[in-house]
Design an enzyme around this catalytic site. Structure first.
Site, short mmCIF file in Angstrom:
data_model
loop_
_atom_site.label_atom_id
_atom_site.label_comp_id
_atom_site.label_asym_id
_atom_site.label_seq_id
_atom_site.Cartn_x
_atom_site.Cartn_y
_atom_site.Cartn_z
N HIS A 1 41.58 122.02 57.59
CA HIS A 1 42.51 121.28 56.73
C HIS A 1 43.02 120.00 57.38
O HIS A 1 43.72 119.22 56.73
CB HIS A 1 43.71 122.16 56.34
N ASP B 1 35.28 129.42 54.29
CA ASP B 1 36.67 129.90 54.25
C ASP B 1 37.12 129.97 52.78
O ASP B 1 36.62 129.23 51.93
CB ASP B 1 37.57 128.93 55.03
N HIS C 1 39.76 128.91 51.54
CA HIS C 1 40.43 127.65 51.17
C HIS C 1 39.49 126.47 51.40
O HIS C 1 38.81 126.42 52.42
CB HIS C 1 41.69 127.47 52.01
N ASP D 1 38.95 135.07 55.28
CA ASP D 1 40.02 135.31 54.30
C ASP D 1 39.48 135.50 52.88
O ASP D 1 40.25 135.64 51.93
CB ASP D 1 41.11 134.23 54.37
#
Ligand code: OKP
Ligand code: ZN
Length: 344
Positions: A161, A197, A199, A286
């Site tokens: 991120h 991931d 996200h 995740d």
């Protein structure tokens, strides 16, 4: 052949108290125990060889990140104390999009202008951990550049991120981007990133958005429902000379292996067409069914399938660790993924 795993226990010292979640301050989900669980499982598996990363290369770090941003992170904790603040260093005030650039002096304000959420508190040890994670990303790229078919960077804090001059989503430096730049600096002319991931990897996307030599593919939960909200739509495909070198494959909440696998095959197909010299994998566990902050339904055995499907690509691979918050299953979810990748 054992898989080289790069690790530095300095990463365990980063331990922020809290993050904002749905209107409440809650315990920070990106805990030291995550990395400890992965380390213990891998070290006990007989499959890996634990190695220390080399020194973080300042020039390489500056290839990925803006000099003023690096300086901000390096000085933030001392500035925070000097300004009389207590608790973890974090912004509580943010500029809005399109605002005029103004000179900022207080660290509170400088942090606000360099992050997009409240997920990156800075403690006394954050910088040391983030630099260790960056060095580990670099080391994973370097191992592959020197001929390893597979290398794993056990990075924490995660990195995908973090953009050129901003942090967010538990990420300070972009460890995957360091692996990419290390590979390019070592002579690879094209490198692909596969981000699995839960996200979307907005920081990695932004860093390479206009680049024709780096392909970025991400499979993630639809940003209409999930973090990072402002990036990750299918329409985001790159810009300028990098048009067509970004691929976003958003999936809805509730996705299980049956609906995940076709997206993975689409990403692998696009990567194959790009013909990279090496692949960097941003691996987050995740997507697991019991993850406390996510909403996919992959099972532990699915990570071996995921690894095996990716292993069909003939390119050498550097894996860097991103998210995954169900600490009980995390070690197995990483080990099986590496086993799947290694079975070629
Ligand atoms: C980092 B990585 C959760 C709120 C969302 C940010 C999630 C960052 C995920 N209660 N906080 O991609 O796993
Ligand atoms: Zn994640």
């Amino acid at each position: 052949m054992k898989i080289p795993v790069f690790w530095d226990e300095v990463q365990l010292l980063h331990d922020p108290a809290a993050e904002l979640s749905n209107g409440r301050l809650v315990a920070y989900a990106e805990k030291p125990a995550r990395a400890r669980a992965i380390f213990d499982t891998l070290a006990g598996s007989g499959l890996v060889e634990i190695q220390a990363p080399g020194r973080l290369d300042e020039a390489l770090l500056h290839t990925v990140h803006d000099a003023a941003y690096i300086a901000l992170l390096r000085g933030a904790w001392a500035d925070w104390l000097k300004e009389g603040c207590s608790g973890d260093a974090m912004a509580g005030c943010w500029p809005v999009r399109g605002q005029r650039d103004v000179p900022l002096t207080r660290v509170q304000a400088r942090l606000g202008a360099a992050c997009f959420d409240a997920g990156t508190p800075i403690t006394a040890h954050t910088l040391a951990a983030a630099e260790a994670a960056a060095a580990i990303g670099q080391a994973a790229g370097s191992a592959v550049a020197q001929g390893a078919r597979l290398a794993f960077g056990l990075c924490r804090p995660p990195g995908h991120h973090a953009g050129r001059d901003y942090m967010g989503g538990y990420c300070y430096f972009n460890n995957a981007a360091l692996a990419v730049e290390q590979l390019l600096a070592s002579g690879a002319d094209r490198v692909a990133v596969l981000d699995v991931d839960y996200h979307q990897g907005n920081g990695t996307q932004d860093i390479f958005y206009a680049r024709p030599d780096v392909f970025f593919a991400s499979i993630h939960c639809d940003p209409a429902s999930d973090f990072p909200y402002y990036w990750g739509r299918a329409e985001e495909t790159g810009s300028g000379p990098g048009l067509g070198t970004t691929l976003n494959l958003p999936l809805s909440r509730g996705t299980d292996w049956a609906s995940y696998e076709p997206a993975l095959q689409a990403a692998l197909c696009a990567i194959r067409r790009f013909q990279p010299r090496a692949l960097v994998i941003s691996y987050g566990a995740d997507t697991f069914e019991a993850d406390p902050i996510s909403h996919f339904r992959l099972k532990t055995e699915d990570y071996r399938r995921m690894g095996a499907a990716i292993a069909e690509l003939e390119f050498p691979m550097a894996v860097v660790m991103e998210g995954g918050y169900d600490i009980g299953a995390l070690g197995a979810n990483v080990l099986l993924f590496l086993e799947g990748l290694a079975q070629r």
